[in-house]
Motif scaffolding. Structure first.
Motif, mmCIF file in Angstrom:
data_model
loop_
_atom_site.group_PDB
_atom_site.id
_atom_site.type_symbol
_atom_site.label_atom_id
_atom_site.label_comp_id
_atom_site.label_asym_id
_atom_site.label_seq_id
_atom_site.Cartn_x
_atom_site.Cartn_y
_atom_site.Cartn_z
ATOM 1 N N ILE A 584 42.482 36.634 33.813
ATOM 2 C CA ILE A 584 41.361 36.053 34.562
ATOM 3 C C ILE A 584 41.685 34.618 35.010
ATOM 4 O O ILE A 584 41.119 34.143 35.998
ATOM 5 C CB ILE A 584 40.045 36.088 33.759
ATOM 6 C CG1 ILE A 584 40.154 35.275 32.474
ATOM 7 C CG2 ILE A 584 39.647 37.519 33.453
ATOM 8 C CD1 ILE A 584 38.840 35.187 31.716
ATOM 9 N N ILE A 585 42.597 33.960 34.295
ATOM 10 C CA ILE A 585 43.059 32.648 34.766
ATOM 11 C C ILE A 585 43.862 32.824 36.048
ATOM 12 O O ILE A 585 43.687 32.081 37.029
ATOM 13 C CB ILE A 585 43.905 31.943 33.683
ATOM 14 C CG1 ILE A 585 43.026 31.520 32.509
ATOM 15 C CG2 ILE A 585 44.620 30.718 34.267
ATOM 16 C CD1 ILE A 585 43.792 30.965 31.334
ATOM 17 N N LYS A 586 44.755 33.830 36.042
ATOM 18 C CA LYS A 586 45.569 34.102 37.229
ATOM 19 C C LYS A 586 44.701 34.501 38.418
ATOM 20 O O LYS A 586 45.022 34.186 39.574
ATOM 21 C CB LYS A 586 46.564 35.226 36.930
ATOM 22 C CG LYS A 586 47.756 34.812 36.087
ATOM 23 C CD LYS A 586 48.769 34.057 36.918
ATOM 24 C CE LYS A 586 50.046 33.787 36.170
ATOM 25 N NZ LYS A 586 51.034 33.055 37.003
ATOM 26 N N MET A 587 43.601 35.193 38.144
ATOM 27 C CA MET A 587 42.710 35.637 39.214
ATOM 28 C C MET A 587 41.772 34.517 39.671
ATOM 29 O O MET A 587 41.041 34.679 40.653
ATOM 30 C CB MET A 587 41.876 36.836 38.744
ATOM 31 C CG MET A 587 42.696 38.076 38.438
ATOM 32 S SD MET A 587 41.683 39.417 37.760
ATOM 33 C CE MET A 587 40.745 39.883 39.214
ATOM 34 N N GLY A 588 41.771 33.389 38.941
ATOM 35 C CA GLY A 588 40.902 32.275 39.299
ATOM 36 C C GLY A 588 39.459 32.478 38.884
ATOM 37 O O GLY A 588 38.563 31.747 39.344
ATOM 38 N N LYS A 589 39.195 33.443 37.979
ATOM 39 C CA LYS A 589 37.820 33.737 37.586
ATOM 40 C C LYS A 589 37.366 32.951 36.362
ATOM 41 O O LYS A 589 36.199 33.048 35.969
ATOM 42 C CB LYS A 589 37.668 35.236 37.301
ATOM 43 C CG LYS A 589 37.768 36.106 38.545
ATOM 44 C CD LYS A 589 37.420 37.544 38.230
ATOM 45 C CE LYS A 589 37.391 38.396 39.493
ATOM 46 N NZ LYS A 589 36.984 39.789 39.221
ATOM 47 N N ILE A 590 38.278 32.187 35.776
ATOM 48 C CA ILE A 590 37.922 31.466 34.561
ATOM 49 C C ILE A 590 36.862 30.409 34.834
ATOM 50 O O ILE A 590 36.129 29.984 33.923
ATOM 51 C CB ILE A 590 39.189 30.818 33.935
ATOM 52 C CG1 ILE A 590 38.899 30.323 32.517
ATOM 53 C CG2 ILE A 590 39.708 29.700 34.800
ATOM 54 C CD1 ILE A 590 38.564 31.392 31.541
ATOM 55 N N ASN A 591 36.748 29.966 36.080
ATOM 56 C CA ASN A 591 35.772 28.932 36.427
ATOM 57 C C ASN A 591 34.402 29.494 36.797
ATOM 58 O O ASN A 591 33.468 28.720 37.050
ATOM 59 C CB ASN A 591 36.298 28.071 37.583
ATOM 60 C CG ASN A 591 37.518 27.256 37.175
ATOM 61 O OD1 ASN A 591 37.569 26.708 36.083
ATOM 62 N ND2 ASN A 591 38.507 27.187 38.058
ATOM 63 N N LEU A 592 34.288 30.831 36.856
ATOM 64 C CA LEU A 592 32.991 31.430 37.161
ATOM 65 C C LEU A 592 32.019 31.157 36.020
ATOM 66 O O LEU A 592 32.381 31.221 34.846
ATOM 67 C CB LEU A 592 33.141 32.932 37.388
ATOM 68 C CG LEU A 592 33.979 33.346 38.612
ATOM 69 C CD1 LEU A 592 34.068 34.864 38.691
ATOM 70 C CD2 LEU A 592 33.378 32.782 39.903
#
Length: 763
Positions: A584-592
């Motif tokens: 999810i870090i690679k997908m950029g979703k960690i900031n959701l």
């Protein structure tokens, strides 16, 4: 000017020591060996140091420190300075490898000495240690002189260019490169965790430690191994017998001392594995943190003073070595023979030697690790012979296992499979055929899934390949919550009807299901990286083993086998959770926002229920000082051999204080001084004291053994023959013991919380 000169001298000193660390390690080793020799020569008694506290206290500290240093670093550390330099390990990896190899060394020479009739004493271990250590040092010195000539005897120095620019050196920057803030916080958290575990019990956690310190005390007094005890597996006990020989540490504090070894070393090895997988310090630290706060089983293995904690470390170390080599075999281009042979002697020798020590400590866990390793390599072997070359090493370990098994060495733990041999032959044949067919189909299916091309993982994350992964990912967190709620509902109903667990165990199960689902999903996706496939296969191996263990437990009516396998699988589950976070870090979703909220809540909820569940359950299987006083009361007031009806594990507490150590005979059974009967759910229940024919069960026991019978009654007890871990009497059943005419209450001790621990004498 003064500060500038001071900084220069300090920098020179630090880097001089760093650049000549082997020399200073030798000096420390030599001093430690001399101190140990003085200890073994009983210099305390010779100079009557007990009457000189100002001298005795510092010496005791030096003896304990030197003993720990020797156990952890000697004799093997010289190997990692010169030999096999082609095998690239960083400092932390070398540290863990040195420690595990040393511990394995003491186990092997302990069995070797006992087998050849040597007295297992501190001097025996000291002589072998000194002989091996100085042989290694001499060999390396000769090698260096032959290679470098007289320069081998000189100190290593830094080039002049470095000192000309020393003023640009910053200690803070240097330390930041060596250790991150998250790493420092993890170290502090680990120390606080150990302190919390130590303060949660009065003596130490569980009754198992009494059994093991009992065996250790027998070894150190009889100077031989009691191979008729603990299934013949003495490896763990040898380590702590050596610690006692070398340092004089009391047996009672050994379980607490072990926490400062098992928890940090296991954390270090797991960190090294995760660092190799993700090449990211923060993710590796997070994985260790997950293990330390969750109910995945890591704490159960490392907190308890039992052999499982040692073999857990040894098995993970072997996996680390296998994975380091396997990463070089699963690259896009097929490995050359130079790559295959590079570091092979070191890895094969180290893994084989450590596996021998692992087997001698716990043959069943050795088999579990061996099956999991074989599963990974047999799939790579059928995929590509060259890439699966290290199946040769697994074959060597299998041969070692069968040699010991055929020789009946440390085979007692394998008796768990005894029920299989009582089945009709056609059942066993059908089972073998079924496992072979199903296993073969799974292997060939997984073989077809293995690719060595890179980039597929990133395409999946971008939604350009295998789009069902992206679809599932959108639903994974809601799905986790729904599945968990369904599981908890079913579990709650089952608990009311059957399991009878407390609410804290249910809350812990809620957390456990979340972590397991995230771990499996994380590795399902991460397997699309070539370096992730072995981890996914290792996870599958443990899933199959857990299922087989659960079926075995159902057939035997016991949950111990299944739970132990699950505990061992905790590192690969933590790896799966880190894989999910990595994704999810690679997908950029960690900031959701909802993703952040989910992880924050989970990271707060997990340690809360884990530690509360541990704290609430620890009272069921630990002995406090008031309970220990009840043991001493009986031993002080009885010189005869009687029959004691006790909770599981309490017999070794009595034996520890009552064993005839003066006979110096390790073949005397640990149950020599008393007859012991263990509570079960039938015997402890007063409603079951009278059988169907009207006979009094307890009075029949008295007639059978022809001794007095005493019951040490605990309200709660460890269940060993039912599908639950803890049993207990109701308040009505407990109070009914007061009015039973065939029992006489002869003693009772009360703890601070008001709970009483009474003795009943069967009339």
């Amino acid at each position: 000017m003064f500060m500038s000169n001071l900084k220069l001298k300090t920098v020179k000193l630090i880097f001089h020591i760093r650049n000549n660390v082997r020399f200073y390690f030798f000096i420390i080793s030599f001093i430690s060996i001399v101190l140990l020799f003085l200890k073994l020569m009983n210099v305390e008694a010779i100079f009557n140091l007990d009457t000189k506290p100002l001298l005795n206290v510092p010496l005791q500290f030096l003896w304990v420190s030197s003993s720990i240093f020797i156990l952890l670093f000697l004799p093997s550390y010289p190997i990692f300075f010169t030999i096999y330099k082609s095998v690239r390990f960083n400092v932390l990896e070398k540290l863990s490898l040195i420690i595990v190899l040393n511990l394995s060394f003491y186990i092997v020479i302990g069995y070797f000495g006992n087998g050849f009739g040597f007295a297992i004493t501190g001097m025996y271990f000291f002589i072998v240690l000194v002989a091996v250590y100085f042989s290694l040092e001499t060999t390396l010195l000769i090698h260096n002189i032959w290679k470098k000539g007289k320069d081998a005897l000189k100190f290593n120095t830094f080039p002049n260019e470095f000192w000309e620019n020393y003023d640009e050196f910053s200690f803070i920057t240097y330390l930041k490169k060596k250790i991150s803030w998250s790493g420092l916080l993890l170290i502090v958290f680990t120390i606080l965790l150990i302190i919390a575990l130590l303060t949660s019990v009065e003596i130490f956690g569980g009754t198992d430690p009494w059994y093991h310190i009992f065996i250790i005390k027998v070894i150190t007094t009889a100077h031989s191994l009691p191979l008729n005890e603990y299934f013949g597996a003495m490896g763990f006990h040898i380590i702590f017998a050596v610690l006692h020989f070398f340092s004089g540490i009391d047996f009672i504090i050994m379980p607490n001392c072990s926490l400062f070894f098992t928890i940090p070393i296991t954390a270090l090895i797991v960190y090294n594995i995760l660092r190799r997988i993700f090449s990211n310090k923060s993710l590796a630290i997070f994985g260790v943190f997950i293990l330390q706060i969750s109910s995945l089983g890591y704490l159960n293995l490392t907190f308890q003073f039992w052999p499982s904690s040692l073999v857990f470390i040894q098995g993970l170390t072997i996996f680390f070595l296998l994975y380091v080599r396997l990463k070089n075999f699963i690259t896009k281009s097929e490995p050359t023979w130079n790559i295959i042979l590079k570091g092979l002697p070191f890895t094969y020798f180290y893994a084989a030697f450590t596996f021998i020590a692992l087997y001698l400590s716990h043959s069943l866990i050795a088999l579990i690790f061996l099956i999991s390793f074989a599963w990974i390599y047999i799939i790579y072997l059928v995929r590509n012979l060259i890439r699966g070359f290290d199946f040769v090493l697994v074959t060597i370990l299998i041969v070692i296992f069968f040699i010991f098994y055929i020789s009946n060495v440390s085979t007692g733990h394998l008796a768990v499979f005894g029920f299989l041999f009582n089945l009709p032959w056609y059942y066993m044949l059908f089972g073998v055929i079924l496992i072979t067919v199903i296993g073969g189909l799974i292997i060939f299916y997984l073989r077809a899934q293995i690719t060595f091309e890179g980039g597929k993982f990133n395409l999946i994350l971008l939604g350009k390949k295998f789009k069902f992964y992206t679809t599932i990912e959108k639903l994974i967190i809601p799905l986790v919550l729904i599945i968990t709620l369904v599981f908890i509902a079913i579990f709650f109903i089952a608990n009311i009807l059957w399991l009878n667990l407390d609410l804290m165990s249910i809350f812990s199960g809620f957390e456990l299901v979340i972590f397991v689902i995230l771990a499996i999903w994380g590795l399902v996706v991460f397997q699309n990286k070539p370096k992730g496939k072995p981890l996914y296969l290792w996870l599958l191996a443990f899933i199959f083993l857990v299922l087989l263990g659960f079926i075995s437990d159902l057939l035997r009516g016991d949950l111990s086998f299944f739970s132990r396998i699950f505990y061992i699988s905790s590192p690969i589950l933590a790896t799966g959770i880190v894989s999910y976070l990595y994704k999810i870090i690679k997908m950029g979703k960690i900031n959701l926002r909802h993703v952040k909220a989910f992880f924050i809540i989970l990271m707060c909820y997990s340690p809360t229920v884990t530690y509360l569940e541990l704290y609430s359950s620890i009272n069921f299987f630990s002995i406090d000082n008031s309970e220990l006083s009840a043991v001493h009361w009986y031993l002080d007031n009885s010189d005869e051999k009687n029959t004691l009806v006790l909770e599981f594990g309490w017999n070794t507490v009595f034996g520890f204080y009552d064993y005839p150590y003066g006979d110096k005979n390790s073949s005397i059974p640990l149950t020599y001084t008393q007859n012991y009967l263990t509570f079960n759910n039938m015997l402890i229940n007063p409603d079951n004291h009278i059988d169907e024919e009207g006979n009094n069960v307890l009075q029949n026991i008295k007639k059978r053994y022809k001794t007095d019978v005493f019951i040490l009654l605990t309200k709660h007890f460890l269940s060993v023959d039912e599908m639950q871990f803890y049993g207990g009497l109701t308040e009505k059943q407990y109070e009914s013991y007061y009015s039973l005419t065939y029992l006489n209450r002869i003693f009772s001790v009360k703890s601070e919380n008001g709970n009483s621990l009474p003795y009943y004498w069967v009339i």
